[in-house]
Enzyme design. Sequence first.
Site, PDB file in Angstrom:
ATOM      1  N   ARG A 172       0.836  -1.207   0.000  1.00 16.23           N
ATOM      2  CA  ARG A 172       0.000   0.000   0.000  1.00 16.23           C
ATOM      3  C   ARG A 172       0.869   1.255   0.000  1.00 16.23           C
ATOM      4  O   ARG A 172       0.551   2.256  -0.641  1.00 16.23           O
ATOM      5  CB  ARG A 172      -0.937  -0.018   1.215  1.00 16.23           C
ATOM      6  CG  ARG A 172      -1.975   1.079   1.166  1.00 16.23           C
ATOM      7  CD  ARG A 172      -3.051   0.894   2.196  1.00 16.23           C
ATOM      8  NE  ARG A 172      -2.521   0.991   3.554  1.00 16.23           N
ATOM      9  CZ  ARG A 172      -3.245   0.825   4.651  1.00 16.23           C
ATOM     10  NH1 ARG A 172      -4.537   0.528   4.542  1.00 16.23           N
ATOM     11  NH2 ARG A 172      -2.714   0.937   5.857  1.00 16.23           N
ATOM     12  N   LYS A 174      -2.722   6.497   1.590  1.00 17.68           N
ATOM     13  CA  LYS A 174      -2.566   6.925   2.988  1.00 17.68           C
ATOM     14  C   LYS A 174      -1.627   8.127   3.054  1.00 17.68           C
ATOM     15  O   LYS A 174      -0.561   8.105   3.688  1.00 17.68           O
ATOM     16  CB  LYS A 174      -2.050   5.756   3.836  1.00 17.68           C
ATOM     17  CG  LYS A 174      -2.640   5.766   5.234  1.00 17.68           C
ATOM     18  CD  LYS A 174      -2.554   4.418   5.876  1.00 17.68           C
ATOM     19  CE  LYS A 174      -2.863   4.475   7.347  1.00 17.68           C
ATOM     20  NZ  LYS A 174      -4.222   4.925   7.665  1.00 17.68           N
ATOM     21  N   GLU A 229     -16.069   6.764   4.617  1.00 20.22           N
ATOM     22  CA  GLU A 229     -15.441   6.125   5.770  1.00 20.22           C
ATOM     23  C   GLU A 229     -15.459   7.064   6.965  1.00 20.22           C
ATOM     24  O   GLU A 229     -15.839   8.230   6.848  1.00 20.22           O
ATOM     25  CB  GLU A 229     -14.022   5.649   5.447  1.00 20.22           C
ATOM     26  CG  GLU A 229     -13.073   6.718   4.981  1.00 20.22           C
ATOM     27  CD  GLU A 229     -11.718   6.125   4.592  1.00 20.22           C
ATOM     28  OE1 GLU A 229     -11.578   5.654   3.462  1.00 20.22           O
ATOM     29  OE2 GLU A 229     -10.799   6.159   5.435  1.00 20.22           O
TER      30      GLU A 229
HETATM   31  C1  COI Z   1      -4.485   3.131  11.481  1.00 18.77           C
HETATM   32  O1  COI Z   1      -5.547   2.602  11.767  1.00 18.77           O
HETATM   33  O2  COI Z   1      -3.417   2.529  11.589  1.00 18.77           O
HETATM   34  C2  COI Z   1      -4.419   4.482  10.981  1.00 18.77           C
HETATM   35  O3  COI Z   1      -3.502   4.780  10.297  1.00 18.77           O
HETATM   36  C3  COI Z   1      -5.409   5.497  11.347  1.00 18.77           C
HETATM   37  C4  COI Z   1      -4.788   6.560  12.169  1.00 18.77           C
HETATM   38  C5  COI Z   1      -5.575   7.814  12.026  1.00 18.77           C
HETATM   39  C6  COI Z   1      -4.658   6.161  13.592  1.00 18.77           C
END
Ligand code: COI
Length: 445
Positions: free
Chosen positions: A189, A291, A327
């Site tokens: 990813r 991300k 989401e």
């Molecule tokens: C995760 O769930 O690992 C994330 O990257 C979300 C983050 C905003 C805590």
Amino acid sequence: MESSGVLAGGLHTKHILSPPYNNPTTLLFPTSTQRLFSPSSLKLHNQLSLTHSATRSVAATASSTARETIELADICWDDLGFGLVDTDYMYYMKCSSGGSFSKGELRRFGKIELSPSAGVLNYGQGVVDDGGKFDAKDAAEEVLVVVVLKVLSVVMMIVYGQGLFEGLKAYRREGDSILLFRPEENALRMRMGAERMCMPSPTADQFVEAVKLTVLANKRWVPPQGKGSLYIRPLLMGSGAVLGLAPAPEYTFLIYVSPVGNYFKEGLAPINLVVENEFHRAAPGGTGGIKTIGNYASVLKAQSAAKAKGYSDVLYLDSVQKRYLEEVSSCNVFVVKGKTISTPAIKGTILPGITRKSIIDVARTQGFQVEERLVAVEELLDADEVFCTGTAVVVSPVGSITYLGKRISYGESGVGAVSQQLYSSLTSLQMGLTEDKMGWTMELK
Ligand code: COI
């Protein structure tokens, strides 16, 4: 000094080691953060061996092996939330533009140096700025310039910088081995996101090796079983200086870790969401499906407003029709109706969550029909259960959702049966309590 290393359990590494790491004793007992190294009554016994070589191309010429007692860090493991706890080591690797990543190293956890003009701080990439303008923020400008790209439509996207992050977890298993959950998925990813953001990225092998090395170096911070997990945060950023809008001339890949407990203050109790109508998390053609750090900066305003009103978090709708579920700020969403579980399809604006993907597979093996499709907000009215998934949140049951001022309740006092079943199946697998028939866990010793 360049080194080829072997860490506990035969994990082979080829990395540059910063001075403290070259001494196994220093690895276990650094002196600068005394608080972290005081004796604990909880002891774990491990064999640690390190092998160093003078150059990267030459095989190991010297080795030292030491039998060490690794103690758990001296913190209260019962009080873990989702906040940063400083640990011992972080992983650091650089790459120039047009080059490739190599010579990663473990460094003592601590501050990093960045040029004020680093790409990650100044410019986001990958969004068409159709006549918009940049608005840098006041005092924070010196360290953090948030670029606001105003697209000429209903959509407003805030892009934070040329950067990506990942999140994955390590669990301590009985017998003291450590399990990683699907780290190669995070590696892939990150590579996909890097391509979108015009950044070079570590290979999947480099990524996974770096994660293993970082976790083993911070082994004493992996919580005892049942007390939480070690959250692993890989970052990829444009660290080279740029002034004009362009990809940065240098990139840094970094991994740090922190022991964590539950993400939401509710713990495993159902959370209360509010549907956001004004702000959107992502837009078609944007970067919602990767991300990138800016996706998370852009949700803070709506999230803060929701929290101020007592909600746990925000559920976003699509930015075009304002009708379909996207989401929650930090996780994917699922809607349960009978034996059918529906979740928004991955179509560019939804993050392809690894927990999402895993839950879909687990649910299917348990006889549920899982549909990845457009899920209309009205379906919330009729649902039996709603739950969220994410690395940080794991599987989080939703107790209520407020939409246009109307509160829809899903049994706010207790966890729904489907959410509970899927949570238990996934976490038992992640913690090594059940046999991993999926082949998703990676054992570190
Ligand atoms: C995760 O769930 O690992 C994330 O990257 C979300 C983050 C905003 C805590």
